[in-house]
Motif scaffolding. Structure first.
Motif, mmCIF file in Angstrom:
data_model
loop_
_atom_site.group_PDB
_atom_site.id
_atom_site.type_symbol
_atom_site.label_atom_id
_atom_site.label_comp_id
_atom_site.label_asym_id
_atom_site.label_seq_id
_atom_site.Cartn_x
_atom_site.Cartn_y
_atom_site.Cartn_z
ATOM 1 N N LYS A 1 40.007 -40.457 -28.650
ATOM 2 C CA LYS A 1 39.422 -40.487 -27.308
ATOM 3 C C LYS A 1 38.666 -39.188 -27.032
ATOM 4 C CE LYS A 1 41.011 -44.469 -26.188
ATOM 5 N NZ LYS A 1 40.144 -45.606 -26.011
ATOM 6 N N ARG A 2 37.700 -39.271 -26.139
ATOM 7 C CA ARG A 2 36.900 -38.100 -25.777
ATOM 8 C C ARG A 2 37.554 -37.292 -24.671
ATOM 9 N NH1 ARG A 2 30.958 -40.412 -24.463
ATOM 10 N NH2 ARG A 2 31.039 -42.138 -25.914
ATOM 11 N N VAL A 3 37.432 -35.980 -24.796
ATOM 12 C CA VAL A 3 37.828 -35.058 -23.735
ATOM 13 C C VAL A 3 36.765 -33.974 -23.652
ATOM 14 C CG1 VAL A 3 40.315 -35.453 -23.964
ATOM 15 C CG2 VAL A 3 39.236 -33.660 -25.291
ATOM 16 N N ARG A 4 36.726 -33.282 -22.558
ATOM 17 C CA ARG A 4 35.749 -32.202 -22.395
ATOM 18 C C ARG A 4 36.007 -31.112 -23.418
ATOM 19 N NH1 ARG A 4 31.786 -32.157 -19.436
ATOM 20 N NH2 ARG A 4 32.699 -33.513 -17.898
ATOM 21 N N ALA A 5 34.936 -30.562 -23.939
ATOM 22 C CA ALA A 5 35.027 -29.448 -24.888
ATOM 23 C C ALA A 5 34.928 -28.136 -24.122
ATOM 24 C CB ALA A 5 33.895 -29.540 -25.909
ATOM 25 N N ARG A 6 35.533 -27.094 -24.678
ATOM 26 C CA ARG A 6 35.400 -25.767 -24.081
ATOM 27 C C ARG A 6 35.267 -24.740 -25.186
ATOM 28 N NH1 ARG A 6 39.743 -22.495 -24.574
ATOM 29 N NH2 ARG A 6 41.745 -23.474 -24.985
ATOM 30 N N LEU A 7 34.676 -23.610 -24.833
ATOM 31 C CA LEU A 7 34.572 -22.506 -25.776
ATOM 32 C C LEU A 7 35.909 -21.805 -25.900
ATOM 33 C CD1 LEU A 7 31.262 -20.699 -24.709
ATOM 34 C CD2 LEU A 7 31.602 -22.244 -26.631
ATOM 35 N N THR A 8 36.218 -21.351 -27.067
ATOM 36 C CA THR A 8 37.362 -20.470 -27.258
ATOM 37 C C THR A 8 36.868 -19.044 -26.996
ATOM 38 O OG1 THR A 8 36.857 -20.105 -29.579
ATOM 39 C CG2 THR A 8 38.296 -21.989 -29.057
#
Length: 88
Positions: free
Chosen positions: A67-74
């Motif tokens: 499933k898709r979830v929002r991506a974020r920068l580390t």
């Protein structure tokens, strides 16, 4: 334009990091996370996979496999943008 300090990051990789920083990207929960930009599959999944494997982007939270979830920068992803002279 500021010079890149990480020779392993292409212009396309930096562009994808900017998209993630802008909150426009989702990734699938999988071993090879696919990226979607504004709901459309990213044209360079190889680079999206590389960014995830290098620990520059991650999912925002747990989800069902595939499933898709929002991506974020580390922090490393934000540092890579900062080293390229761009705001994270």
């Amino acid at each position: 334009m500021a010079p890149r300090t990480d020779p392993d990051l292409s212009c396309r990789a930096l562009a994808l990091l900017r998209v993630v920083a802008a909150g426009r990207a989702e990734i699938t929960c999988s071993r090879e996370p696919d990226m979607f930009v504004d709901g459309v599959p990213c044209c360079d999944q190889y680079t999206a996979h590389a960014l995830a494997h290098r620990g520059l982007i991650v999912q925002t939270g747990p989800a069902v496999l595939g499933k898709r979830v929002r991506a974020r920068l580390t922090p490393a992803g934000a540092a890579a943008l900062g080293a390229a002279g761009e705001a994270a």
